[in-house]
Motif scaffolding. Structure first.
Motif, mmCIF file in Angstrom:
data_model
loop_
_atom_site.group_PDB
_atom_site.id
_atom_site.type_symbol
_atom_site.label_atom_id
_atom_site.label_comp_id
_atom_site.label_asym_id
_atom_site.label_seq_id
_atom_site.Cartn_x
_atom_site.Cartn_y
_atom_site.Cartn_z
ATOM 1 N N THR A 2 -5.217 -0.702 2.448
ATOM 2 C CA THR A 2 -5.401 -2.100 3.532
ATOM 3 C C THR A 2 -4.409 -2.378 4.198
ATOM 4 O OG1 THR A 2 -5.208 -3.643 1.733
ATOM 5 C CG2 THR A 2 -7.383 -2.760 1.816
ATOM 6 N N SER A 3 -3.076 -2.178 3.536
ATOM 7 C CA SER A 3 -1.999 -2.799 4.213
ATOM 8 C C SER A 3 -1.832 -2.189 5.552
ATOM 9 C CB SER A 3 -0.543 -2.475 3.343
ATOM 10 O OG SER A 3 -0.720 -2.869 1.974
ATOM 11 N N TYR A 37 -1.981 -14.526 -0.364
ATOM 12 C CA TYR A 37 -1.496 -13.192 -0.714
ATOM 13 C C TYR A 37 0.065 -13.250 -0.021
ATOM 14 C CZ TYR A 37 -0.663 -8.112 -0.705
ATOM 15 O OH TYR A 37 -0.286 -6.806 -0.656
ATOM 16 N N ASN A 80 -6.534 -13.308 -4.116
ATOM 17 C CA ASN A 80 -4.989 -13.236 -4.797
ATOM 18 C C ASN A 80 -4.197 -14.287 -4.210
ATOM 19 O OD1 ASN A 80 -2.804 -12.239 -5.952
ATOM 20 N ND2 ASN A 80 -2.695 -10.171 -4.814
ATOM 21 N N ASP A 109 -10.210 -10.438 4.227
ATOM 22 C CA ASP A 109 -9.548 -9.289 3.227
ATOM 23 C C ASP A 109 -10.558 -9.436 1.976
ATOM 24 O OD1 ASP A 109 -8.210 -7.899 1.253
ATOM 25 O OD2 ASP A 109 -6.292 -8.779 1.449
ATOM 26 N N ILE A 112 -10.715 -6.939 -0.436
ATOM 27 C CA ILE A 112 -10.325 -5.934 -1.291
ATOM 28 C C ILE A 112 -10.766 -6.241 -2.753
ATOM 29 C CG2 ILE A 112 -8.005 -6.990 -1.805
ATOM 30 C CD1 ILE A 112 -6.995 -3.882 -1.432
ATOM 31 N N TYR A 113 -11.019 -7.294 -3.054
ATOM 32 C CA TYR A 113 -11.490 -7.601 -4.465
ATOM 33 C C TYR A 113 -13.049 -7.647 -4.684
ATOM 34 C CZ TYR A 113 -6.392 -8.101 -5.642
ATOM 35 O OH TYR A 113 -5.163 -8.238 -5.944
ATOM 36 N N SER A 142 -8.128 0.547 -3.774
ATOM 37 C CA SER A 142 -7.151 0.160 -4.683
ATOM 38 C C SER A 142 -7.591 -0.460 -5.842
ATOM 39 C CB SER A 142 -6.150 -0.306 -4.083
ATOM 40 O OG SER A 142 -5.340 0.079 -3.127
ATOM 41 N N LYS A 143 -8.373 -1.435 -5.826
ATOM 42 C CA LYS A 143 -8.476 -2.375 -6.988
ATOM 43 C C LYS A 143 -9.875 -2.122 -7.675
ATOM 44 C CE LYS A 143 -4.946 -4.892 -5.218
ATOM 45 N NZ LYS A 143 -3.887 -5.156 -5.674
ATOM 46 N N ARG A 166 -3.776 5.457 -1.980
ATOM 47 C CA ARG A 166 -3.594 4.799 -0.707
ATOM 48 C C ARG A 166 -4.807 5.249 0.136
ATOM 49 N NH1 ARG A 166 -2.251 1.436 -1.918
ATOM 50 N NH2 ARG A 166 -1.450 0.717 0.141
HETATM 51 C C1 LIG Z 1 -5.133 -9.629 -1.300
HETATM 52 C C2 LIG Z 1 -4.639 -8.293 -1.153
HETATM 53 N N1 LIG Z 1 -4.964 -7.526 -0.136
HETATM 54 C C3 LIG Z 1 -4.178 -6.376 0.094
HETATM 55 C C4 LIG Z 1 -3.559 -5.639 -0.815
HETATM 56 C C5 LIG Z 1 -3.034 -4.249 -0.677
HETATM 57 O O1 LIG Z 1 -3.666 -3.391 -0.879
HETATM 58 P P1 LIG Z 1 -3.749 -1.951 -0.696
HETATM 59 O O2 LIG Z 1 -3.108 -1.089 -1.953
HETATM 60 O O3 LIG Z 1 -4.946 -1.482 -0.380
HETATM 61 O O4 LIG Z 1 -2.717 -1.591 0.408
HETATM 62 C C6 LIG Z 1 -3.453 -6.355 -1.942
HETATM 63 C C7 LIG Z 1 -2.558 -5.716 -3.316
HETATM 64 O O5 LIG Z 1 -2.022 -6.460 -4.118
HETATM 65 C C8 LIG Z 1 -4.034 -7.548 -2.289
HETATM 66 O O6 LIG Z 1 -3.924 -8.381 -3.198
#
Ligand SMILES: Cc1ncc(COP(=O)(O)O)c(C=O)c1O
Length: 389
Positions: free
Chosen positions: A105-106, A130, A180, A204, A206-207, A233-234, A242
């Motif tokens: 996601t970065s 975050y 986060n 975002d 991601i969680y 990732s999570k 990645r």
């Molecule tokens: C809220 C949040 N967004 C994005 C990321 C980055 O994730 P990725 O591994 O997909 O780059 C993290 C990683 O800790 C995160 O906690």
């Protein structure tokens, strides 16, 4: 005279802040190399290995020669699988054309902000947040505009309080639910209100999937003036692979695709195949792990309460507990180091997540029950030894 050495480093690069959790981790590693045993609750990644079905799919793809560039937006089969996922999980109908698959996601955040903001534009984000968000904004010369969010509100936005913070230069509001470092969720009602405020929402997600009470909602259930970032990732324990993606409004797809073509070309081909397996076959394993995370969450929360930490809004998602430790110290950085040195427990200082996180500590329960029990025991002994303030 031209500046030399450090003086020649761009203002932009100089303004990027370090990730403090890495300071803790590096010190922890140093202690471990000298034989100390450290319980790591500072790290933000699942302790599980990637599910076997996902690894198998990557091996097969690699053996079949899928080792070249893919379409810059990602394999069509992966984007179609993602469309099915959004329809089944959220009832949202999307087109594969709206997706750009990225290496985590970065990079997706870089694509969004490079396509959305001009130099000097503002982007609203919560404080705490975050740690990396402000740095993505600095990279494109945008201005992060912080809005304090309160512990009693689970550190989530109250939409009506955001209005005075919005200006003609506000391009977007970043949201993160489950969040986060706090592990809390935004309700559907608040998401709908945020969507109606005017600026684009960058959500975002991601969680998503790591939710233990209530239900997570995608911003796309409420508006299409939003960018979603999400990744593998999570939920699928794939941090090192990645793989992530962005879902963008139609007008932004082509500009972001051009950025992707120039700066990243495409995500890794066989990792994308693994992503399809994660989406379509890893469901039962993910469910099993979610139950384990939930058990750990309850255990850690109960243990922290017993140690005198009060958590007014318990986290219901991700794998973090964000605890107020002001009764111990106002300085979370020195406190985190003291806990590491004295108790052998790694925790993340709240200041890593913005000024609004000062006085707090983030503990991750992406660790075994044995280690959590050990950490709680060590913290108990540490607190008993500490001179009273
Ligand atoms: C809220 C949040 N967004 C994005 C990321 C980055 O994730 P990725 O591994 O997909 O780059 C993290 C990683 O800790 C995160 O906690």
């Amino acid at each position: 005279m031209k500046p030399k050495g450090a003086g020649a480093v761009s203002r932009r690069a100089q303004e990027i802040t370090p990730f403090l959790v890495m300071d803790i981790l590096e010190r922890a590693k140093e202690l471990e190399s000298r034989g100390r045993h450290i319980v790591h609750l500072e790290i933000g990644e699942p302790d599980f290995d990637t599910p076997q079905v996902v690894k198998d799919a990557a091996y097969r793809a690699m053996a079949a020669g899928e080792t070249q560039y893919t379409h810059s937006q990602g394999l069509i089969e992966l984007r179609e699988a993602l469309c099915r996922h959004y329809l089944e999980k959220y009832g949202v109908r999307l087109s594969p054309e709206q997706f750009i698959v990225t290496s985590g996601t970065s990079p997706a955040m870089i694509l969004i902000f490079a396509a959305l903001v001009d130099s000097g534009d503002e982007v609203v984000l919560s404080d705490p947040h975050y740690a990396c968000y402000p740095n993505f904004l600095r990279l494109v010369d945008a201005r992060p505009h912080y809005v304090r969010v309160l512990e009693e509100e689970g550190f989530q936005f109250r939409p009506e309080e955001l209005k005075p913070h919005l200006t003609a230069r506000t391009k977007a509001i970043i949201i993160n639910s489950p969040a986060n470092p706090t592990g809390t969720l935004l309700t559907g009602e608040r998401l709908a209100q945020l969507a109606g405020l005017g600026p684009y929402i960058v959500s975002d997600e991601i969680y998503h999937g790591l939710v233990y009470e209530g239900k997570e909602h995608s911003i796309l259930e409420y508006t299409d003036r939003a960018f979603v970032i999400n990744g593998f990732s999570k939920l699928y324990a794939m941090t090192g692979w990645r793989l992530g993606y962005v879902i963008a409004p139609d007008d932004f797809v082509r500009p972001m695709q051009k950025l992707m073509q120039n700066f990243f070309i495409s995500a890794n081909a066989f990792v994308q195949r693994a992503g399809i397996a994660a989406l379509t076959q890893a469901g039962p394993e993910v469910e099993r792990r979610r139950a384990i995370f939930n058990e750990r969450r309850r255990f850690l929360l109960a243990g922290l309460e017993r140690l005198g930490f009060h958590i007014p809004v318990p986290p219901t998602g991700a794998f973090y507990v964000f605890v107020n430790a002001r009764h111990l110290s106002e300085n979370s950085y020195t406190l985190a180091f003291d806990i590491l040195e004295q108790a052998g427990v790694g925790v993340t200082p709240g200041i890593d997540f913005g000024a609004g996180g000062e006085g707090y500590l983030r503990l991750s329960y992406a660790n075994s029950m044995e280690n959590l029990a050990e950490a709680l025991g060590r913290l108990k002994a540490y607190l008993e030894r500490r001179p009273r303030a």
